[in-house]
Design an enzyme around this catalytic site. Sequence first.
Site, mmCIF file in Angstrom:
data_model
loop_
_atom_site.group_PDB
_atom_site.id
_atom_site.type_symbol
_atom_site.label_atom_id
_atom_site.label_comp_id
_atom_site.label_asym_id
_atom_site.label_seq_id
_atom_site.Cartn_x
_atom_site.Cartn_y
_atom_site.Cartn_z
ATOM 1 N N HIS A 259 0.823 -1.206 0.000
ATOM 2 C CA HIS A 259 0.000 0.000 0.000
ATOM 3 C C HIS A 259 0.861 1.262 0.000
ATOM 4 C CE1 HIS A 259 -3.725 2.267 0.829
ATOM 5 N NE2 HIS A 259 -2.944 3.038 1.561
ATOM 6 N N GLU A 330 -7.708 8.530 -4.468
ATOM 7 C CA GLU A 330 -7.283 7.409 -3.629
ATOM 8 C C GLU A 330 -8.337 6.319 -3.657
ATOM 9 O OE1 GLU A 330 -4.933 6.236 -1.832
ATOM 10 O OE2 GLU A 330 -3.591 7.807 -1.100
ATOM 11 N N HIS A 332 -10.126 3.209 -1.080
ATOM 12 C CA HIS A 332 -10.297 2.710 0.288
ATOM 13 C C HIS A 332 -11.188 1.467 0.214
ATOM 14 C CE1 HIS A 332 -9.930 4.259 4.649
ATOM 15 N NE2 HIS A 332 -8.733 4.094 4.126
ATOM 16 N N ASN A 333 -10.650 0.442 -0.433
ATOM 17 C CA ASN A 333 -11.456 -0.715 -0.790
ATOM 18 C C ASN A 333 -11.652 -1.700 0.353
ATOM 19 O OD1 ASN A 333 -11.294 0.494 -3.298
ATOM 20 N ND2 ASN A 333 -9.681 -0.864 -4.026
ATOM 21 N N HIS A 334 -10.567 -2.194 0.919
ATOM 22 C CA HIS A 334 -10.682 -3.192 1.976
ATOM 23 C C HIS A 334 -11.473 -2.661 3.174
ATOM 24 C CE1 HIS A 334 -8.249 -5.683 -0.414
ATOM 25 N NE2 HIS A 334 -7.554 -6.283 0.514
#
Length: 1013
Positions: A259, A330, A332-334
């Site tokens: 990340h 950006e 912020h998937n998880h």
Amino acid sequence: MLYCVELLPRVNSSVSPASLLEQEAAAHFGSPPLRLEQHALFLLEFDPAATPQTLSQATRQAAERLFTDQATQTFQGGPVDEYFELLSRETKSAVILAAYRPGVTDAQGESARQGYNVMAGADSNQATLPELTRVRTASLYYLEFEKPISQAQLTEFARRFLVNQLVEDCRVCEAGKLVAAQLIEFAEGQFNFEQSGIASVQTIALREANPARLEQLSKDGLLALNLAEMQVIQEYYRTEGRDPTDVELETLAQTWSEHCVHKTFKAVIDYTELNDEGQITEQREIDGLFKTFIADPTHQLNKSWIVSAFVDNAGIISFDRYNDVSFKAETHNHPSALEPFGGANTGLGGVIRDVMAVSARPIASTDVFCFGEPDTPEIPAEVLPPARVFRGVVDGVRDYGNKMGIPTVNGAILFDRGYLANPLVFCGTVGLAPHDSHPRNQQDGDRVVVIGGRTGRDGIHGATFSSIELGGEEPAPEKAGTGQAASVVQIGNPIEEKKTLDLMLKARDRKLYKAVTDCGAGGLSSAVGEMGAELGVKIDLALVPLKYAGLKPWEIWVSEAQERMVLAVAPAKLAAFMELCEIEGVEATDLGAFTNDGKLSLYYGEQPVGQLSMAFLHKGLPRRRMEARWQTQPSRPVKRRAHYEHHRPYQGYATVLQRILADPNVASKESVVRLYDHEVQGATVIKPLVGLYNDGPSDAAVLKPLTNSNRGLVISNGINPRYGLLDPYHMAACAIDEAIRNSVAVGGSLERMALLDNFCWGNPNNPARLGELTRATLACRDYALAFGLPFISGKDSLNNEFRDPATGERTAIPGTLLISALSVIEDVNKTVTMDFKRAGSLVYLVGRTRAELGGSYYAKYHGQVEGEVPKVDAGSALRSFRAVNRAIRSGLVLSCHDLSEGGLAVAAAEMAFAGGLGIRYDLTHVPYFGSKADRTNAALLFSESASRFLIEIEPNRRSEFEGLMQGSICEQIGVVLDNDEYTVGGLSTATVLRVKVSELKAAWQTPLLGGAV
């Protein structure tokens, strides 16, 4: 002493519980509820020395002046034990009490506490108001049914629809069986989460560990480091003659995470390409995907107006002689997969801080969401339902953007079963700052100051967690909150960030700091570590302001708690900076100083807890060598049946068009757009919705950020993962093309346009997945150079895969690339919208049409039709883009719309119903390039060929317009009508499609998720 206040709707209030929750309750329990109400509950912790009379008075004042809307609400409450004893007499309704787990950030509760303090300070009788030490909020649900409902049914309903077990907990009581003691214990537990004891540091036995033990240490610690990386760390400590502390090992894990450091994009790639028969056609070594395919083209283009690319938290370009604009997007998937509201909320908050970290004022935000399809038949138990993820993500972005006062002006929403377990949440922010106002000159002796929110356990391991697949090593919900915040999950507080932003702008203008960055992934470890990379830094972690006691030094150091910024402040300006922070109500703490020893030195008071060489921390990561393979898929010709041929018209085109318009990927997003404030700050010239009734789909947003200038910004995006299933190279090319043509369609210029890339992919250790990713980045290089447009910023989010714990089966998302475009234009008055303006106007089609139905929506609704994926001809596209831009700037264009999903048929329909007018056009006039055998009505109507526009002009401007369009492919195909008619002339057929525009609009306005917004 604990008191509580319950807010109740007034008897005559029109406010009713959400109909969606009632629908869910009816479906879950088998019958609609007689009563379903949600009441807010405030739990108040006062100074225990206060008298009961004083506490009752304070509670009433807080309820009347702070908590309730007097027009629609009333309240009741009192001491917690008395209140719940009274509530236990409820016999008709079941009761569910839900709240954040103890220790999870409660932004509303903190705002309530601050409001109380302001009220107490402004009250002439403030001496009578006791101190309010903490506030926690909760929700009370009352449910009543004709038939008795069991505890098990209620518990399952709460789990599925009311709470997220990762960050929330609840107590469930059947009707007539409410136990006051359970609810009292639950309420009191909200304040009993602090841990006591001396902060301890653990030494990790690493030097003598065998390979299996090294891998286990990484897995157990959620470090997301592979064996080679662990072995490099092991060798470093063997040289040091000691074992690492937990603080040091966590620091390395955060700094070396996928990340933060983008290991895959920096790796050496051994790329092999094969034909459809499996024969090798190309083999090459790629010296880093980012360097070769993203950064090098930007450097090669060498645009003078680029201020900063790939260096700062956001890309920066020149806006005019005095100002610069910054842009960052950006993912912020998880976090959003686990806690949709908090994940999306902090995703937007984080990218806003990226712009703040380049000393800019945020002026606009964008969002693009990818969700699983709501009708997915079987959903794993560990996966939240798509509708719930959808609502949480939308609410999270709405909450943060609206409260910050930043308009959300552009975006998209997509649905695909591939996103079921891994939703994608892209958030972007644009900022404006005076030229040369962003300092980057921290020096030896400068103080390290942290400002904004306090540090808690929320967000611990967020960076490393985002570097692994879901369903694997993340903490289970039942283990997530036993007296502490859930690891990896962050909760935002936009009000705190707004205060921090106001402070930052004043400090910038007074030149009170020398460098700044935000606490994003990795928290203080990344922020301070990166700022001190070329110098060294010494930090005392015992000074970090905490939300609650009991955090270990490593938790303090890597926590990703929100709303925090780190600044380098010269000692001579420290007092002035601290004074400004106090005036603005922003907490600021001096944690230590930058040094000149090349070391990261960490203390907890007088106790050393970690020391690392900056050179090893930032340059010691072993470079990966990875294998990528791409095999060309067999040619996919269009499979035709007789009624697809032009000499025998297919009478179902109207039905197909309506189905495409009603598809959730194409249909109106108005129900979501209206939740966002897209006009705050007063700079939005072209809004997300346009047309006669302000409900048509805009191609791009246009901003006028300065009151004394007509110079503007155009913000657009392109995304189409369906094409990637056929070929990710052409998917990437089409995404770039779409972002550009959306901008051009409103008046954007390529003269000063910059691009952002956001890659979301599966596991890159799979050679096939990495082959797809390589193909997509290759297209980025080719088309950036072909169009002459630089990339200035980007982000990748990999390992978007779900491993089903029950079966072990892995499911990856469709490889997805979001391209965002930012264009500076000279005059916002020379822009256009996509809605038809007047009857009698001529309609032109610009660009080449081919029989490119592969991945199209026509193919989706005609399963027997495959075909070629759209391909971008950069030369032809450039001629079209420049010609359209000339025509718009000359004032000849009344409306313009790009052709994308659904092709010509959908674009024409959207322009018609947005303008409240009709259209008649003829497919025989469509500029077609391809084999005659493939030139069918279906191909001309629904092909999604790239680089195309529909343009409306006045009849008397025809010759002038056609003169400006020379060099491009441009043909008049129709006319705008003053009625409700949508008519299409076919090939060798007078009429191939006839339908009312109002019927098409009705299909397009089909509610998303059945109205589940």
